[in-house]
Design a protein around this motif. Structure first.
Motif, PDB file in Angstrom:
ATOM      1  N   GLN A 108       0.842  -1.193   0.000  1.00 13.05           N
ATOM      2  CA  GLN A 108       0.000   0.000   0.000  1.00 13.05           C
ATOM      3  C   GLN A 108       0.879   1.245   0.000  1.00 13.05           C
ATOM      4  OE1 GLN A 108      -3.388   0.134  -0.074  1.00 13.05           O
ATOM      5  NE2 GLN A 108      -3.557  -2.091  -0.103  1.00 13.05           N
ATOM      6  N   PRO A 109       0.405   2.329  -0.608  1.00  8.26           N
ATOM      7  CA  PRO A 109       1.120   3.601  -0.457  1.00  8.26           C
ATOM      8  C   PRO A 109       0.904   4.158   0.946  1.00  8.26           C
ATOM      9  CG  PRO A 109      -0.926   3.941  -1.634  1.00  8.26           C
ATOM     10  CD  PRO A 109      -0.809   2.453  -1.434  1.00  8.26           C
ATOM     11  N   ILE A 110       1.697   5.136   1.331  1.00 12.84           N
ATOM     12  CA  ILE A 110       1.505   5.768   2.645  1.00 12.84           C
ATOM     13  C   ILE A 110       0.152   6.456   2.706  1.00 12.84           C
ATOM     14  CG2 ILE A 110       2.357   7.579   4.179  1.00 12.84           C
ATOM     15  CD1 ILE A 110       5.165   6.923   3.242  1.00 12.84           C
ATOM     16  N   GLY A 111      -0.235   7.133   1.645  1.00 11.89           N
ATOM     17  CA  GLY A 111      -1.517   7.821   1.601  1.00 11.89           C
ATOM     18  C   GLY A 111      -2.474   7.127   0.655  1.00 11.89           C
ATOM     19  N   VAL A 112      -3.712   6.906   1.104  1.00 10.23           N
ATOM     20  CA  VAL A 112      -4.736   6.301   0.261  1.00 10.23           C
ATOM     21  C   VAL A 112      -5.973   7.183   0.286  1.00 10.23           C
ATOM     22  CG1 VAL A 112      -3.903   3.952   0.642  1.00 10.23           C
ATOM     23  CG2 VAL A 112      -5.683   4.878   2.127  1.00 10.23           C
ATOM     24  N   THR A 113      -6.814   7.028  -0.733  1.00 17.14           N
ATOM     25  CA  THR A 113      -8.104   7.705  -0.776  1.00 17.14           C
ATOM     26  C   THR A 113      -9.183   6.647  -0.580  1.00 17.14           C
ATOM     27  OG1 THR A 113      -7.265   9.379  -2.297  1.00 17.14           O
ATOM     28  CG2 THR A 113      -9.654   9.133  -2.142  1.00 17.14           C
ATOM     29  N   GLY A 114      -9.901   6.714   0.546  1.00 20.69           N
ATOM     30  CA  GLY A 114     -10.895   5.705   0.833  1.00 20.69           C
ATOM     31  C   GLY A 114     -10.260   4.390   1.247  1.00 20.69           C
ATOM     32  N   LYS A 115     -11.097   3.355   1.354  1.00 20.75           N
ATOM     33  CA  LYS A 115     -10.620   2.042   1.778  1.00 20.75           C
ATOM     34  C   LYS A 115      -9.925   1.338   0.621  1.00 20.75           C
ATOM     35  CE  LYS A 115     -12.372   2.087   5.969  1.00 20.75           C
ATOM     36  NZ  LYS A 115     -11.515   2.064   7.163  1.00 20.75           N
ATOM     37  N   PRO A 116      -8.800   0.654   0.872  1.00 22.08           N
ATOM     38  CA  PRO A 116      -8.117  -0.094  -0.191  1.00 22.08           C
ATOM     39  C   PRO A 116      -8.937  -1.313  -0.592  1.00 22.08           C
ATOM     40  CG  PRO A 116      -7.048  -0.468   1.912  1.00 22.08           C
ATOM     41  CD  PRO A 116      -8.073   0.601   2.148  1.00 22.08           C
ATOM     42  N   PRO A 117      -8.707  -1.867  -1.790  1.00 20.41           N
ATOM     43  CA  PRO A 117      -9.473  -3.030  -2.256  1.00 20.41           C
ATOM     44  C   PRO A 117      -9.248  -4.255  -1.373  1.00 20.41           C
ATOM     45  CG  PRO A 117      -7.608  -2.582  -3.711  1.00 20.41           C
ATOM     46  CD  PRO A 117      -7.711  -1.424  -2.781  1.00 20.41           C
ATOM     47  N   VAL A 118     -10.295  -5.091  -1.283  1.00 17.84           N
ATOM     48  CA  VAL A 118     -10.252  -6.296  -0.449  1.00 17.84           C
ATOM     49  C   VAL A 118      -9.689  -7.458  -1.265  1.00 17.84           C
ATOM     50  CG1 VAL A 118     -11.638  -7.953   0.853  1.00 17.84           C
ATOM     51  CG2 VAL A 118     -12.209  -5.508   0.916  1.00 17.84           C
ATOM     52  N   PRO A 119      -8.708  -8.190  -0.758  1.00 23.91           N
ATOM     53  CA  PRO A 119      -8.157  -9.338  -1.492  1.00 23.91           C
ATOM     54  C   PRO A 119      -9.189 -10.451  -1.664  1.00 23.91           C
ATOM     55  CG  PRO A 119      -6.697  -8.639   0.282  1.00 23.91           C
ATOM     56  CD  PRO A 119      -7.984  -7.923   0.487  1.00 23.91           C
ATOM     57  N   ASP A 120      -8.941 -11.330  -2.619  1.00 24.49           N
ATOM     58  CA  ASP A 120      -9.832 -12.470  -2.857  1.00 24.49           C
ATOM     59  C   ASP A 120      -9.770 -13.478  -1.715  1.00 24.49           C
ATOM     60  OD1 ASP A 120     -10.675 -11.438  -5.282  1.00 24.49           O
ATOM     61  OD2 ASP A 120      -9.076 -12.444  -6.411  1.00 24.49           O
ATOM     62  N   ILE A 121      -8.625 -13.641  -1.097  1.00 23.99           N
ATOM     63  CA  ILE A 121      -8.463 -14.598  -0.009  1.00 23.99           C
ATOM     64  C   ILE A 121      -9.226 -14.113   1.219  1.00 23.99           C
ATOM     65  CG2 ILE A 121      -6.350 -13.498   0.855  1.00 23.99           C
ATOM     66  CD1 ILE A 121      -5.270 -16.289   1.482  1.00 23.99           C
ATOM     67  N   SER A 122      -9.803 -15.053   1.984  1.00 22.31           N
ATOM     68  CA  SER A 122     -10.510 -14.663   3.205  1.00 22.31           C
ATOM     69  C   SER A 122      -9.522 -14.171   4.245  1.00 22.31           C
ATOM     70  CB  SER A 122     -11.304 -15.841   3.760  1.00 22.31           C
ATOM     71  OG  SER A 122     -10.432 -16.804   4.329  1.00 22.31           O
ATOM     72  N   ALA A 123     -10.026 -13.399   5.208  1.00 19.84           N
ATOM     73  CA  ALA A 123      -9.154 -12.892   6.261  1.00 19.84           C
ATOM     74  C   ALA A 123      -8.559 -14.035   7.074  1.00 19.84           C
ATOM     75  CB  ALA A 123      -9.926 -11.943   7.162  1.00 19.84           C
ATOM     76  N   ALA A 124      -9.371 -15.068   7.377  1.00 23.72           N
ATOM     77  CA  ALA A 124      -8.868 -16.194   8.164  1.00 23.72           C
ATOM     78  C   ALA A 124      -7.761 -16.930   7.419  1.00 23.72           C
ATOM     79  CB  ALA A 124     -10.006 -17.147   8.504  1.00 23.72           C
ATOM     80  N   ASP A 125      -7.957 -17.164   6.125  1.00 18.65           N
ATOM     81  CA  ASP A 125      -6.922 -17.844   5.346  1.00 18.65           C
ATOM     82  C   ASP A 125      -5.685 -16.966   5.195  1.00 18.65           C
ATOM     83  OD1 ASP A 125      -8.398 -20.135   5.085  1.00 18.65           O
ATOM     84  OD2 ASP A 125      -9.174 -19.651   3.097  1.00 18.65           O
ATOM     85  N   ALA A 126      -5.899 -15.660   5.075  1.00 19.71           N
ATOM     86  CA  ALA A 126      -4.746 -14.759   4.991  1.00 19.71           C
ATOM     87  C   ALA A 126      -3.900 -14.847   6.258  1.00 19.71           C
ATOM     88  CB  ALA A 126      -5.212 -13.326   4.763  1.00 19.71           C
ATOM     89  N   ILE A 127      -4.554 -14.957   7.419  1.00 22.84           N
ATOM     90  CA  ILE A 127      -3.806 -15.091   8.674  1.00 22.84           C
ATOM     91  C   ILE A 127      -3.024 -16.403   8.686  1.00 22.84           C
ATOM     92  CG2 ILE A 127      -4.060 -15.406  11.162  1.00 22.84           C
ATOM     93  CD1 ILE A 127      -6.437 -13.429  11.009  1.00 22.84           C
ATOM     94  N   ARG A 128      -3.670 -17.484   8.273  1.00 20.51           N
ATOM     95  CA  ARG A 128      -2.995 -18.787   8.281  1.00 20.51           C
ATOM     96  C   ARG A 128      -1.806 -18.821   7.316  1.00 20.51           C
ATOM     97  NH1 ARG A 128      -8.678 -20.626   8.735  1.00 20.51           N
ATOM     98  NH2 ARG A 128      -8.893 -21.575  10.819  1.00 20.51           N
ATOM     99  N   GLN A 129      -1.903 -18.027   6.244  1.00 22.84           N
ATOM    100  CA  GLN A 129      -0.857 -18.023   5.222  1.00 22.84           C
ATOM    101  C   GLN A 129      -0.119 -16.680   5.190  1.00 22.84           C
ATOM    102  OE1 GLN A 129      -2.731 -19.200   1.446  1.00 22.84           O
ATOM    103  NE2 GLN A 129      -4.310 -20.264   2.627  1.00 22.84           N
ATOM    104  N   ILE A 130      -0.024 -16.022   6.340  1.00 22.95           N
ATOM    105  CA  ILE A 130       0.417 -14.630   6.347  1.00 22.95           C
ATOM    106  C   ILE A 130       1.845 -14.466   5.828  1.00 22.95           C
ATOM    107  CG2 ILE A 130       1.340 -14.581   8.703  1.00 22.95           C
ATOM    108  CD1 ILE A 130      -0.895 -11.917   6.940  1.00 22.95           C
ATOM    109  N   ASP A 131       2.660 -15.512   5.900  1.00 25.13           N
ATOM    110  CA  ASP A 131       4.032 -15.378   5.416  1.00 25.13           C
ATOM    111  C   ASP A 131       4.085 -15.220   3.903  1.00 25.13           C
ATOM    112  OD1 ASP A 131       3.071 -17.965   5.201  1.00 25.13           O
ATOM    113  OD2 ASP A 131       5.055 -18.876   5.382  1.00 25.13           O
ATOM    114  N   THR A 132       3.061 -15.724   3.184  1.00 27.45           N
ATOM    115  CA  THR A 132       3.058 -15.635   1.717  1.00 27.45           C
ATOM    116  C   THR A 132       1.824 -14.947   1.153  1.00 27.45           C
ATOM    117  OG1 THR A 132       2.011 -17.821   1.551  1.00 27.45           O
ATOM    118  CG2 THR A 132       4.429 -17.740   1.510  1.00 27.45           C
ATOM    119  N   ALA A 133       0.840 -14.601   1.978  1.00 27.76           N
ATOM    120  CA  ALA A 133      -0.442 -14.082   1.472  1.00 27.76           C
ATOM    121  C   ALA A 133      -0.321 -12.692   0.866  1.00 27.76           C
ATOM    122  CB  ALA A 133      -1.480 -14.059   2.595  1.00 27.76           C
ATOM    123  N   GLY A 134       0.678 -11.921   1.272  1.00 28.97           N
ATOM    124  CA  GLY A 134       0.817 -10.556   0.762  1.00 28.97           C
ATOM    125  C   GLY A 134      -0.325  -9.661   1.192  1.00 28.97           C
ATOM    126  N   CYS A 135      -0.756  -9.788   2.453  1.00 29.66           N
ATOM    127  CA  CYS A 135      -1.911  -9.048   2.972  1.00 29.66           C
ATOM    128  C   CYS A 135      -1.611  -8.483   4.359  1.00 29.66           C
ATOM    129  CB  CYS A 135      -3.129  -9.976   3.116  1.00 29.66           C
ATOM    130  SG  CYS A 135      -3.773 -10.660   1.592  1.00 29.66           S
TER     131      CYS A 135
END
Length: 278
Positions: free
Chosen positions: A57-84
């Protein structure tokens, strides 16, 4: 076992509520902070209490950034490679996490209440981030200690209440329902102060102090312990009433920072809200 060593509470008491500082904690290795426990928490929380975005992400954003396709729970489980990065908000809805939050707050109570009065609305947030993630420039309305549990990060923090870093109109919009993301200009960087955090360290963030966060080269887990005070509520209400005055064509004075009181404008805003409800 205490979550905060006595010297950390002593340091906190000497700086709270306006001077950012680092303290030690004993939360590393807590079972509620393990990745699988946090992934399961993400599966239990309401969707409105989960935010996740791409790590780059950039330091400054306008509004909320886009949501990834992966679920939040799966992103946590795969956080080393999820890029989230994943933010779990108001985790005190879960009884086990509420108990942990209240234990930490209780250890700080004797340092907090002589300064800013009664503790209101203790809340907790967890941030799980992939390597090199950026949390964009924003502010928060609570008294806040960010506890680093795993990995490292650097928070760049800017002076609270200074309109150069967050214009009065942005504060006023936030306190009447707007977002907390802030406009970024590169010339502001010189006024920021970097706080590097490693596991076992926490950083106190003053109310509404603008900041952005850059993660280190490994996955990160952080726990944010927050609370409100009557002063912080008055500051927010005064900001909201300033927005009304600005809408009338006036140029209102900025609310005072702690320990200044903002009661007159706060009462005016609350009265106005009651009149609108009626």
């Amino acid at each position: 076992m205490r979550h905060l060593p006595p010297h950390a509470v002593e340091t906190f008491a000497g700086h709270y509520p306006e001077v950012p500082h680092i303290i030690d904690h004993h939360l590393c290795g807590h079972p509620l902070m393990e990745l699988e426990a946090l992934a399961q928490l993400a599966e239990r929380l309401p969707a409105k209490n989960i935010e996740h975005a791409y790590a780059a992400q950039p330091i400054g954003v306008t509004g909320k950034p886009p949501v990834p396709d992966i679920s939040a729970a799966d992103a946590i489980r795969q956080i080393d490679t999820a890029g989230c990065w994943v933010a779990l908000t108001f985790i005190e809805q879960d009884p086990t996490y509420k108990a942990l939050l209240l234990e930490v707050v209780e250890e700080l109570r004797a340092a907090i209440e002589p300064r800013t009065g009664a503790i209101h609305t203790p809340q907790a947030f967890v941030f799980v981030s992939s390597p090199n993630a950026v949390t964009p420039y924003h502010f928060d309305p609570e008294h806040n200690i960010l506890m680093q549990i795993r990995g490292s990060k650097v928070m760049t923090q800017f002076p609270a209440g200074d309109p150069f870093y967050a214009a009065a109109e942005i504060h006023e919009a936030y306190h009447t329902g707007g977002g907390r993301e802030l406009s970024w200009r590169d010339e502001m960087l010189a006024g920021g102060k970097d706080f590097a955090l490693v596991p076992g360290q926490g950083l106190m963030v003053p109310v509404m102090a603008p900041h952005f966060v850059r993660n280190g080269p490994v996955p990160s887990v952080s726990l944010s312990i927050t609370w409100r005070s009557e002063w912080s509520y008055e500051e927010g209400a005064a900001r909201a009433f300033n927005g009304v005055l600005r809408g009338w064509g006036l140029s209102p004075a900025l609310p005072g920072r702690w320990p200044a009181q903002n009661r007159t404008k706060a009462y005016a805003w609350r009265a106005l809200k009651k009149l609108k409800l009626k």
